[in-house]
Design a protein around this motif. Structure first.
Motif, PDB file in Angstrom:
ATOM      1  N   PHE A 214       0.823  -1.209   0.000  1.00 44.52           N
ATOM      2  CA  PHE A 214       0.000   0.000   0.000  1.00 44.52           C
ATOM      3  C   PHE A 214       0.860   1.264   0.000  1.00 44.52           C
ATOM      4  O   PHE A 214       0.484   2.274  -0.620  1.00 44.52           O
ATOM      5  N   ASN A 215       2.013   1.227   0.655  1.00 42.91           N
ATOM      6  CA  ASN A 215       2.932   2.365   0.587  1.00 42.91           C
ATOM      7  C   ASN A 215       3.354   2.630  -0.847  1.00 42.91           C
ATOM      8  O   ASN A 215       3.312   3.763  -1.335  1.00 42.91           O
ATOM      9  N   LYS A 216       3.774   1.598  -1.549  1.00 41.64           N
ATOM     10  CA  LYS A 216       4.270   1.757  -2.915  1.00 41.64           C
ATOM     11  C   LYS A 216       3.142   2.099  -3.889  1.00 41.64           C
ATOM     12  O   LYS A 216       3.383   2.729  -4.928  1.00 41.64           O
ATOM     13  N   SER A 217       1.908   1.693  -3.567  1.00 37.85           N
ATOM     14  CA  SER A 217       0.786   1.979  -4.466  1.00 37.85           C
ATOM     15  C   SER A 217       0.524   3.474  -4.587  1.00 37.85           C
ATOM     16  O   SER A 217      -0.127   3.919  -5.538  1.00 37.85           O
ATOM     17  N   MET A 218       1.035   4.262  -3.634  1.00 36.01           N
ATOM     18  CA  MET A 218       0.837   5.711  -3.681  1.00 36.01           C
ATOM     19  C   MET A 218       1.517   6.345  -4.892  1.00 36.01           C
ATOM     20  O   MET A 218       1.094   7.395  -5.377  1.00 36.01           O
ATOM     21  N   THR A 219       2.587   5.719  -5.360  1.00 39.49           N
ATOM     22  CA  THR A 219       3.371   6.336  -6.440  1.00 39.49           C
ATOM     23  C   THR A 219       3.631   5.394  -7.617  1.00 39.49           C
ATOM     24  O   THR A 219       4.052   5.848  -8.677  1.00 39.49           O
ATOM     25  N   ASN A 220       3.393   4.090  -7.466  1.00 37.30           N
ATOM     26  CA  ASN A 220       3.685   3.138  -8.537  1.00 37.30           C
ATOM     27  C   ASN A 220       2.717   3.261  -9.705  1.00 37.30           C
ATOM     28  O   ASN A 220       1.557   3.650  -9.538  1.00 37.30           O
ATOM     29  N   THR A 221       3.196   2.877 -10.881  1.00 38.27           N
ATOM     30  CA  THR A 221       2.299   2.641 -12.006  1.00 38.27           C
ATOM     31  C   THR A 221       1.601   1.302 -11.794  1.00 38.27           C
ATOM     32  O   THR A 221       1.998   0.498 -10.936  1.00 38.27           O
ATOM     33  N   LEU A 222       0.569   1.028 -12.580  1.00 32.23           N
ATOM     34  CA  LEU A 222      -0.118  -0.262 -12.504  1.00 32.23           C
ATOM     35  C   LEU A 222       0.860  -1.402 -12.745  1.00 32.23           C
ATOM     36  O   LEU A 222       0.862  -2.407 -12.020  1.00 32.23           O
ATOM     37  N   GLU A 223       1.710  -1.250 -13.761  1.00 33.18           N
ATOM     38  CA  GLU A 223       2.660  -2.314 -14.081  1.00 33.18           C
ATOM     39  C   GLU A 223       3.647  -2.540 -12.938  1.00 33.18           C
ATOM     40  O   GLU A 223       3.968  -3.681 -12.587  1.00 33.18           O
ATOM     41  N   ASP A 224       4.124  -1.449 -12.355  1.00 30.41           N
ATOM     42  CA  ASP A 224       5.051  -1.562 -11.228  1.00 30.41           C
ATOM     43  C   ASP A 224       4.372  -2.251 -10.039  1.00 30.41           C
ATOM     44  O   ASP A 224       4.985  -3.075  -9.352  1.00 30.41           O
ATOM     45  N   GLN A 225       3.101  -1.911  -9.804  1.00 31.70           N
ATOM     46  CA  GLN A 225       2.402  -2.486  -8.663  1.00 31.70           C
ATOM     47  C   GLN A 225       2.143  -3.974  -8.867  1.00 31.70           C
ATOM     48  O   GLN A 225       2.270  -4.769  -7.933  1.00 31.70           O
TER      49      GLN A 225
END
Length: 260
Positions: A214-225
């Motif tokens: 959830f931390n990374k979802s703040m800034t990730n792209t869909l592919e990155d997530q």
């Protein structure tokens, strides 16, 4: 141990209590640095598997102690206050791989409101209020308020609250999704403790990985997530907790998770 912070560890739960009730648990330098040290200790302590952050008295936290910043002999300056006090507190709350409950027991204002929002699960009782008080004294929100609040309740609502400094009741906060749940005052401490013990006995390895996602979802792209989900799911699937969870399901028994 600092007198401005109380720490109790019981049933694998660390309860951290802000303890300057005479000033509504507002932060001075000593309390801010003490909270950072205690969070570090809780992160390193294997006997702690969940954390509760709350306050003593009528307030959760009123933000910065204005007497400190208006005293020429005590004032550390806003640069030091942000870079050495609040920013490290926020990054610790988000980085610790253990679930953190914000048990909001009274008014949460300014930095206090935004520290509450940085916790993983936020609960409050019906007499609690939240206020982005910064604009009322000519300041701007800090402590990641402009990061978390618009993501939690939406851009338009968040910006209005930041500009107007409206006081939001716990009931309103629950309705707009600012907090997880409103708990009746009469049951508040008991229900918070039950929730914390429940988290402490869950597969906390997975809970820490969920927090990271959830931390990374703040800034990730869909592919990155998607890639990160795959990576951390593989990590979770190799844990002892996963093996125990599957075995308990097949054997129709209660699992005994260890957090690894």
């Amino acid at each position: 141990m600092s007198n401005s912070i109380e720490l109790k560890i019981d049933n694998k739960v660390a309860t951290i209590t802000l303890n300057r009730p005479e000033v509504f648990n507002s932060f001075n330098r000593e309390m801010a640095l003490s909270l950072q040290r205690i969070l570090d200790d809780c992160e390193a302590n294997d006997d702690v598997r969940a954390i509760v952050l709350t306050g003593n008295g009528k307030a959760f936290c009123a933000g910065q102690d204005l007497k400190e910043v208006t005293n020429p002999e005590l004032n550390p300056g806003f640069k030091k206050i942000l870079e050495e006090h609040y920013n490290p507190i926020i990054t610790r709350l988000r980085a610790i791989h253990k679930p953190i409950i914000g048990a909001i027991n009274g008014v949460a204002a300014g930095a206090g409101a935004n520290i509450a929002l940085a916790c993983d699960i936020v609960v409050a009782h019906e007499k609690v209020s939240f206020i982005q008080a910064f604009s009322l004294i000519g300041l701007v929100p800090d402590s990641a308020g402009t990061f978390f609040l618009p993501r939690i309740i939406g851009f338009q609502k968040a910006q209005a609250l930041a500009m107007l400094g409206d006081k939001i009741s716990a009931e309103e906060a629950e309705k707009m999704g600012m907090i997880y749940k409103l708990i009746p005052l009469d049951n508040f401490e008991e229900d918070v403790n039950k929730l914390a013990i429940k988290l402490a006995n869950m597969p906390t390895k997975a809970l820490g990985l969920i927090k990271e996602l959830f931390n990374k979802s703040m800034t990730n792209t869909l592919e990155d997530q998607l890639a990160l989900e795959s990576k951390l799911q593989i990590e979770a699937a190799s844990s002892n907790d996963y093996a125990e969870g599957v075995a308990a399901f097949i054997e129709k028994r209660k699992p005994n998770f260890k957090g690894n």
